[in-house]
Enzyme design. Structure first.
Site, PDB file in Angstrom:
ATOM      1  CB  SER A 143      -0.867  -0.008   1.272  1.00  0.00           C
ATOM      2  OG  SER A 143      -1.471   1.242   1.500  1.00  0.00           O
ATOM      3  CE1 TYR A 156      -4.487  -1.992   5.124  1.00  0.00           C
ATOM      4  CE2 TYR A 156      -3.315   0.047   4.633  1.00  0.00           C
ATOM      5  CZ  TYR A 156      -3.985  -1.085   4.203  1.00  0.00           C
ATOM      6  OH  TYR A 156      -4.151  -1.311   2.856  1.00  0.00           O
TER       7      TYR A 156
END
Length: 261
Positions: A143, A156
């Site tokens: 990401s 995350y």
């Protein structure tokens, strides 16, 4: 079909980015093992469609990515049904957003297990077979949050930064064995999961749909466009080509310029 005769395993591939990976690999002739949760009839329809596209085989595993034993069983099932994996894409992921002092411990544990530890387990289970063959491709869906942070996403961010570290380490370990290990790091991707979040955000912030898309979701992306799952899958296909053999240990941005800022 340059992947005819190859076997791919893709975690989190019953929808979204993972399903796009599976479709792209099948379209190039690969056997594919799907993994994930969802409606059984819909998953079976997608599995059959993969076989139609590839002219090869597709199988499905409902292995829980929080369970190392289940991951081991999934890889063994893949080897038995399709052959040992030549391509492994660790794509399974979840999200939880909260300030760190309010972040539930069980959510941290779940997110690290699914986003990070499952990729480590998948890698340790497949890389030996790839080394023996002298060819392999391991890809992690990371990401933009593997390069830059956002508030309230401590778990995350940690998991995605961690994927970059695993990729670099294993890339060095396998550098002379024909095995490459890379991360693809997209910005916000247009998936059903993202689309379903829009009405709640509209209500919570008193915004229109366009305001949520442009002022919230796309605020960090200079191109002001979502990354599409098919674009990520196309990138992964390139990494599977022999022409990409010298790309390894890389964290490759596909984020509309987000991390260029």
């Amino acid at each position: 079909m340059f992947l005819t005769g190859k076997t791919a395993i893709v975690t989190g591939s019953t929808s979204g980015i993972g399903l796009a990976y599976a479709k792209a690999l099948a379209a190039e002739g690969a056997n594919v093992m799907m993994n994930g949760f969802g409606d059984a009839d819909e998953i079976e329809a997608e599995r059959v469609a993969l076989e139609t596209a590839s002219g090869a085989k597709a199988v499905y595993s409902d292995a829980d990515m929080t369970d190392p034993a289940a991951i081991e069983a999934m890889v063994a099932h893949c080897a038995e049904e399709l052959g040992t994996p030549d391509i492994a894409i660790a794509n399974a992921g979840v999200q939880h957003v909260a300030p760190i002092e309010e972040f539930p411990v069980e959510k941290w544990d779940q997110l690290i297990a699914i986003n990070l530890s499952s990729a480590w387990h998948l890698t340790r289970l497949v890389v030996g077979g790839m080394k023996e063959k002298g060819w392999g491709r391991i890809i992690y869906t990371a990401s933009a949050h593997s390069m830059v942070a956002s508030p309230f996403k401590s778990a995350y961010n940690a998991s995605k930064f961690g994927l970059g570290g695993i990729a670099k380490t294993v890339a060095l370990e396998a550098a002379q064995d024909g095995v490459t290990v890379n991360c693809i790091s997209p910005g916000y991707v247009w998936t059903p999961l993202v689309e379903k979040q829009i009405p709640d955000t509209m209500a919570a912030r008193g915004m229109t749909r366009d305001e949520v898309i442009n002022d919230v979701l796309l605020a960090a992306l200079p191109t002001k466009k979502f990354v599409m799952p098919e674009e990520i899958a196309s990138f992964a296909l390139y990494l599977c080509r022999d022409e990409a053999a010298q790309i390894t240990g890389a964290n490759l941005s596909m984020d509309g310029g987000w991390t260029a800022q």
